[in-house]
Design an enzyme around this catalytic site. Structure first.
Site, mmCIF file in Angstrom:
data_model
loop_
_atom_site.group_PDB
_atom_site.id
_atom_site.type_symbol
_atom_site.label_atom_id
_atom_site.label_comp_id
_atom_site.label_asym_id
_atom_site.label_seq_id
_atom_site.Cartn_x
_atom_site.Cartn_y
_atom_site.Cartn_z
ATOM 1 N NE ARG A 225 -4.158 -1.665 0.245
ATOM 2 C CZ ARG A 225 -4.266 -2.699 -0.593
ATOM 3 N NH1 ARG A 225 -3.370 -2.893 -1.542
ATOM 4 N NH2 ARG A 225 -5.291 -3.523 -0.501
ATOM 5 C CG HIS A 273 -3.051 -1.011 -6.980
ATOM 6 N ND1 HIS A 273 -3.502 -0.366 -5.854
ATOM 7 C CD2 HIS A 273 -3.077 -2.340 -6.679
ATOM 8 C CE1 HIS A 273 -3.798 -1.259 -4.917
ATOM 9 N NE2 HIS A 273 -3.538 -2.459 -5.406
HETATM 10 C C1 OXD Z 1 -5.500 -6.267 -3.126
HETATM 11 C C2 OXD Z 1 -4.904 -5.307 -4.059
HETATM 12 O O1 OXD Z 1 -5.589 -6.015 -1.916
HETATM 13 O O2 OXD Z 1 -5.066 -5.487 -5.279
HETATM 14 O O3 OXD Z 1 -5.888 -7.348 -3.597
HETATM 15 O O4 OXD Z 1 -4.276 -4.340 -3.633
#
Ligand code: OXD
Length: 310
Positions: A225, A273
């Site tokens: 994250r 992402h």
């Molecule tokens: C997840 C993401 O948590 O794609 O799956 O970040």
């Protein structure tokens, strides 16, 4: 019995198609077409707009569409019903592919050759002769994703360590844990991979102080994250040479704003992402099974512990 898919921008039609194929008896609505809010029993959610789930008075189960559930807990009004997350072989394999791709890219000094190509330079002096077993890779987070990644890195011959909140024992991997294990783990890690869950304890964990513990010239790969990394700490570490390069798949703000300085940083690689994408073709079965289980009063697959945050 209706499932609401509430995942703005996440191709809900694809999910709806898979539900029609695999769980044809389940009625599926795609937010914002909720229909009668009182009829919704289950919600499959990815970054749902805050307050939307609390409008569903008979909600019994919230299923995160991804491996993480932090995006749900960002809503202070999240209904007090069970929450599950995705654990899926495709999702796990995708993360490990991403980790292997970028660890190998750094191990083989590839960013240097890419820069040389842009300048039409043929210079193989940058070819550092290091064997994989001389390269110390460290993975933060040893849950399902981290464990798969460390095992695959070790299979390639890397000298691999892992760090996690609680103690883990993985054959062939040097496992560190807890606050006391963090400094020794960082001090031995040349290529650092972050796969941690996002919790109050892991927010901002990669900051000026922790990055300073890495050996000079280390590399960072963040597929967890954006909130794990303090951006100023990262750019300072790159500027001072403490870090050689960083690969980032996740950001504090997504999509990464077009004017964000990371875009043009010569020693940051950005991916949108997409380290791993939840594949409806396999995950719909898991969702349907959890719906069956909650209705039957059976234990859920992959429940999220609200206190731990994952
Ligand atoms: C997840 C993401 O948590 O794609 O799956 O970040």
């Amino acid at each position: 019995m209706t499932l609401l898919i509430i995942a703005p921008g996440e191709r809900p039609e694809w999910w709806r198609r898979e539900f029609a194929r695999i769980a044809p008896d389940l009625e599926v609505h795609c937010w914002p077409d909720v229909g009668d809010p009182a009829g919704i029993r289950y919600a499959l959610a990815w970054k749902p707009p805050a307050g939307e789930l609390s409008k569903l008075p008979n909600l019994k189960l919230i299923l995160s569409m991804g491996a993480g559930a932090d995006h749900l807990f960002a809503d202070p009004g999240l209904p007090q019903v069970p929450v599950t997350r995705v654990v899926d072989p495709y999702l796990t394999a995708g993360i490990s592919e991403y980790v292997l791709l970028h660890v190998l890219r750094y191990h083989r000094n590839q960013p240097v050759f890419e820069a040389q190509q842009r300048e039409h330079v043929w210079d193989d002096r940058a070819r550092e002769l290091r064997q994989a077993d001389e390269r110390r890779v460290g993975v933060m987070g040893l849950g399902v994703l981290g464990r798969d990644a460390v095992e695959k890195l070790a299979a390639l011959g890397f000298d691999v360590a892992g760090w996690s909140r609680t103690e883990k024992d993985i054959p062939g991997i040097a496992c560190f844990h807890g606050p006391d294990g963090l400094a020794p783990f960082l001090e031995r890690t040349e290529i650092l991979v972050c796969l941690l869950p996002m919790t109050a304890a892991t927010a901002d964990i990669l900051n000026r102080n922790t990055l300073a513990r890495l050996p000079q010239g280390a590399y960072l790969i963040n597929a967890a994250r954006g909130g794990h990394v303090v951006e100023a700490g990262l750019t300072d570490a790159l500027a001072s040479g403490q870090l050689t390069h960083a690969t980032l798949d996740v950001f504090r703000e997504e999509p990464l704003p077009a004017d964000h300085p990371f875009w043009d940083h010569p020693r940051i690689t950005i991916t949108p992402h997409n380290a791993s994408i939840t594949d409806p073709r396999s995950v719909v079965r898991q969702v349907a099974e959890n719906i069956r289980r909650i209705d039957a009063g059976e234990p859920l697959l992959h429940p999220v512990d609200r206190d731990a945050g994952y």
